[in-house]
Design an enzyme around this catalytic site. Structure first.
Site, mmCIF file in Angstrom:
data_model
loop_
_atom_site.group_PDB
_atom_site.id
_atom_site.type_symbol
_atom_site.label_atom_id
_atom_site.label_comp_id
_atom_site.label_asym_id
_atom_site.label_seq_id
_atom_site.Cartn_x
_atom_site.Cartn_y
_atom_site.Cartn_z
ATOM 1 N N CYS A 1 -0.856 14.251 26.570
ATOM 2 C CA CYS A 1 -0.873 14.587 27.994
ATOM 3 C C CYS A 1 -1.776 15.793 28.234
ATOM 4 O O CYS A 1 -1.811 16.721 27.430
ATOM 5 C CB CYS A 1 0.538 14.887 28.478
ATOM 6 N N HIS B 1 3.167 6.233 32.570
ATOM 7 C CA HIS B 1 3.012 7.644 32.198
ATOM 8 C C HIS B 1 2.872 8.528 33.440
ATOM 9 O O HIS B 1 3.551 9.560 33.559
ATOM 10 C CB HIS B 1 1.778 7.795 31.300
ATOM 11 N N GLU B 2 1.991 8.127 34.358
ATOM 12 C CA GLU B 2 1.782 8.936 35.565
ATOM 13 C C GLU B 2 2.998 8.858 36.499
ATOM 14 O O GLU B 2 3.324 9.836 37.179
ATOM 15 C CB GLU B 2 0.517 8.454 36.298
ATOM 16 N N HIS C 1 5.459 11.464 35.682
ATOM 17 C CA HIS C 1 5.134 12.804 36.195
ATOM 18 C C HIS C 1 5.751 13.028 37.574
ATOM 19 O O HIS C 1 6.175 14.141 37.899
ATOM 20 C CB HIS C 1 3.624 12.990 36.283
#
Length: 386
Positions: free
Chosen positions: A211, A255-256, A259
């Site tokens: 990351c 993954h995003e 966040h």
């Protein structure tokens, strides 16, 4: 892409500072004495009589002794400086490179600034990375479009394949990505606003992830992601989009999406990988001087994470045919849900940088065997050929 530099803290050493000033002082004074001897004594060194000759000789000897007296402490200070420098470097090596793993620990520094934008990458443990919920995007105007373009620019300049708004200090339901990581392949650029993953595949694939906000090539570990997902979101124009994503793009999206929930890939690491990257995590925490650091994510979001974090590292099968036969010998009613693939593709793993360096799906796709159908002679010019 691997942009690694050794990162060691700058330490203040009082003795080193005193030795440095001592060297400078003695050197300046010695140069001044040499100036006096060269330009004041020499023009008058041709004696007229024996008395003046003796005085000039004594003056010259006294001057040389004085210069030597001042050069000796300067030489001693220089030796002390070399010793301190050696001790300082060896102590740094001892403290920060205590074992083989730490010898290879290299912080992947993010740029301190980016072209065409004032935003910078927010790094762990800043609280904006953990904040939840984020504000929804409600206005899709020129200002918003310019902001998404800036995020794209940061992503490309940082050699990433995705960037979420919390990673630049904005707590908004927004992220951008390009699974190719190539700015010239702009048809794969996506702007995702107010997303929701409506369905996760039961089958998961395990790969290494990194990351940008962890900024370390060694801060990577195995993460299980669904091989496909179904998602709903709004694009840069505010239009509602429904898509089924698979492969590497599905992994980037997940993954995003994490966040926006205050989840980092580090939170999904198995215990072995979390322990292996503790040195890097401690370094990042040491670089943050504020008292509002937030280490852990929201507990409710941890409980509902999909797919669930790994409880142990996955190992790839030694033999493909053997693993298939073992899977077939098991319970037929139970569906195999894990595909272990720990080989680092482009865009993942230590040295690759994960979402922090490089992109692209990479790897080789499995080739499907084509079934050969017998030719029908009725549709051939030669009826005997079948």
């Amino acid at each position: 892409v691997n942009r690694c530099t050794h990162h060691t803290p700058i330490t203040f050493n009082k003795q080193l500072l005193i030795s440095t000033f001592s060297i400078l002082y003695h050197c300046i004074f010695t140069l001044f004495l040499i100036y006096l001897v060269s330009f004041r004594l020499i023009p008058y060194s041709a004696p007229i009589n024996k008395k003046e000759k003796k005085m000039a000789t004594n003056y010259f000897l006294y001057t040389m002794l004085l210069i030597t007296a001042f050069l000796a402490p300067a030489a001693e200070a220089l030796l002390n400086y070399q010793k301190l420098k050696l001790n300082s470097s060896s102590s740094s090596s001892k403290n920060y490179h205590s074992n083989d793993h730490n010898l290879n620990l290299q912080m992947r520094l993010n740029p301190t600034s980016f072209k065409n934008t004032d935003y910078t990458i927010t790094e762990f443990p800043r609280p904006s990375l953990r904040r939840f919920p984020n504000d929804p995007i409600v206005t899709f105007d020129d200002t918003f479009s310019a902001k998404t373009q800036e995020m794209m620019e940061i992503m490309y300049q940082a050699k990433g394949v995705g960037l979420a708004a919390p990673q630049i200090g904005l707590n908004e339901d927004l992220f951008v990505y390009n699974p190719s990581g190539d700015q010239s392949v702009n048809n794969l650029e996506r702007v995702v606003c107010n997303p929701t993953i409506t369905k996760y595949a039961k089958e998961v694939e395990v790969e290494e992830e990194g990351c940008l906000s962890l900024r370390s090539d060694d801060c990577a570990g195995q993460v299980a992601r669904s091989v496909w997902i179904e998602a709903e979101y709004q694009n840069e124009l505010g239009q509602k989009v429904r898509r089924r994503l698979k492969g590497f793009e599905a992994r980037v999206f997940q993954h995003e999406y994490d966040h926006l929930k205050g989840i980092l890939c580090y939170d999904r690491f198995p215990p072995e990988d979390r322990e292996a990257v503790q040195e890097s995590i401690h370094k990042l925490m040491g670089l943050y001087n504020e008292n509002d650091a937030q280490i852990e994510p929201d507990s409710e979001q941890v409980q509902i994470m999909q797919p669930r974090p790994l409880t142990a590292r996955r190992m790839p099968p030694l033999d493909l045919e053997q693993s298939q036969s073992e899977a077939g010998a098991g319970d037929d009613k139970e569906e195999a849900t894990v595909v272990a693939n720990t080989k680092s593709k482009n865009g993942f793993g230590a040295g690759k940088g994960g979402f922090g360096a490089g992109g692209g799906s990479g790897g080789k796709k499995k080739e499907k065997k084509k079934k050969i159908k017998p030719r029908n002679g009725r549709f051939s010019s030669n009826p005997t050929f079948k």
